[in-house]
Design an enzyme around this catalytic site. Structure first.
Site, short mmCIF file in Angstrom:
data_model
loop_
_atom_site.label_atom_id
_atom_site.label_comp_id
_atom_site.label_asym_id
_atom_site.label_seq_id
_atom_site.Cartn_x
_atom_site.Cartn_y
_atom_site.Cartn_z
N ASN A 103 -0.08 -6.32 11.41
CA ASN A 103 -0.96 -7.16 12.21
C ASN A 103 -0.11 -8.27 12.83
OD1 ASN A 103 -3.03 -8.65 13.31
ND2 ASN A 103 -4.38 -8.40 11.56
N THR A 154 -1.91 -7.55 -0.56
CA THR A 154 -0.58 -6.96 -0.54
C THR A 154 0.47 -8.08 -0.57
OG1 THR A 154 -0.51 -7.03 1.86
CG2 THR A 154 -1.44 -5.04 0.83
N ILE A 201 0.83 -1.20 0.00
CA ILE A 201 0.00 0.00 0.00
C ILE A 201 0.87 1.26 0.00
CG2 ILE A 201 -1.68 1.34 1.32
CD1 ILE A 201 -2.82 -1.41 2.27
N LYS A 250 -10.30 -2.37 9.20
CA LYS A 250 -11.61 -2.85 9.65
C LYS A 250 -11.51 -3.56 10.99
CE LYS A 250 -10.86 -7.39 8.30
NZ LYS A 250 -10.94 -8.61 9.12
N LYS A 269 -5.42 0.17 16.09
CA LYS A 269 -6.21 0.68 14.98
C LYS A 269 -7.49 1.37 15.47
CE LYS A 269 -3.63 -0.08 11.46
NZ LYS A 269 -3.06 1.06 10.72
N GLN A 313 -10.99 -9.27 15.17
CA GLN A 313 -10.49 -10.35 14.32
C GLN A 313 -10.19 -11.60 15.12
OE1 GLN A 313 -7.56 -9.58 11.05
NE2 GLN A 313 -6.23 -10.92 12.26
N TYR A 324 -2.92 -4.96 17.78
CA TYR A 324 -3.25 -4.33 16.50
C TYR A 324 -4.65 -3.74 16.54
CZ TYR A 324 -3.76 -3.88 11.41
OH TYR A 324 -3.96 -3.42 10.13
#
Length: 265
Positions: A97, A191, A22, A144, A160, A150, A156
């Site tokens: 992450n 990615t 990215i 997200k 975030k 998650q 992480y």
């Protein structure tokens, strides 16, 4: 559409990832628009990226920086200003992450925060005097995971979530200086790091297919160039009255009805 980014000094952290990442894609798109991309990253491949741009006649600078070190970030900003005299935008793009979950140590959790959210604070803190001069803006790359969770990645997720909180806080704090603050939220993007992870799995292709099917729009992951193009629009004058916003570039992953997904198995 001309985004009016020509000769703008845009500082991008986490911009020396593998080709196709990215950050690296954002740097290329900035160069395409005539902006001056400034890479801030600890990986030495950034030297090669900046040199490649310079050979094409594009002004660029790489400042090798450990973004978990406040002194190194402060020094990086000094080097940028010594060369260019200003900063027009900051794109905080660091994100790993790292799987620092509830079974991780205190040190591992704190290290995740330092990398994934504290570095955002520090880069903006030291760039702020110059953003005030230019009436520049800030763009944070979010995830997200801050909204959906998650599992197994407390550090992480907390970081975030903090990134989104800072985005809104800075939007309020900096209105008086004419500085905008926004975030892009991504879900699944293929990615190089994602590809590396898939390759570690025994049934990687099956997992990848399942993930693709979980994305409502076109059953595919978001392309890094789609993220980069949105980033450029948000930092540009074409988005001049947008601040405090979370812009989702995720194929509908976060918000759309799961009933749209006919088969995820």
């Amino acid at each position: 559409m001309d985004l009016n980014l020509k000769n703008k000094i845009v500082v991008v952290s986490g911009s020396a990832g593998k080709e196709g990442s990215i950050g690296e894609t954002i740097i290329k798109r900035l160069a395409d628009e005539g902006a001056i991309p400034v890479l801030v990253d600890r990986n030495s491949r950034g030297f090669g990226y900046a040199e490649a741009l310079q050979k094409k006649g594009i002004d660029s600078l790489f400042v090798q920086t450990d973004v978990t070190d406040p002194v190194e970030i402060e020094n990086a900003v000094k080097k940028i200003v010594e060369k260019y005299g200003r900063i027009d935008a900051v794109i905080n793009n660091v994100g790993v992450n790292d799987g620092a979950g509830l079974d991780s140590s205190y040190e591992e959790f704190m290290n995740s925060l330092k990398l994934n959210v504290v570095s955002y604070f520090l880069l903006v803190k030291y760039a702020l005097p110059y953003l005030k001069e230019s009436k520049g803006n800030i763009l944070n790359i979010g995830s997200k995971v801050a909204l959906t969770g998650q599992g197994g990645t407390s550090g992480y997720a907390a970081a975030k979530g903090g990134v989104l909180g800072l985005t809104r806080e800075w939007a309020v704090d900096l209105i008086q200086f004419g500085i905008r603050s926004n975030a892009i939220i991504i879900a699944e993007s293929y990615t190089p790091a994602y590809e590396d992870w898939i390759k570690t799995l025994e049934d990687g292709e099956t997992v990848l297919n399942k993930i693709n099917k979980s994305i409502p729009f076109e059953s595919r992951m978001t392309k890094t160039v789609e993220i980069a193009d949105t980033a450029l629009f948000v930092i540009s004058d074409r988005s001049s009255h947008t601040t405090g916003q979370f812009v989702f570039v995720d194929g509908g992953y976060v918000h759309l009805d799961r009933a749209l997904i006919s088969d995820v198995n």
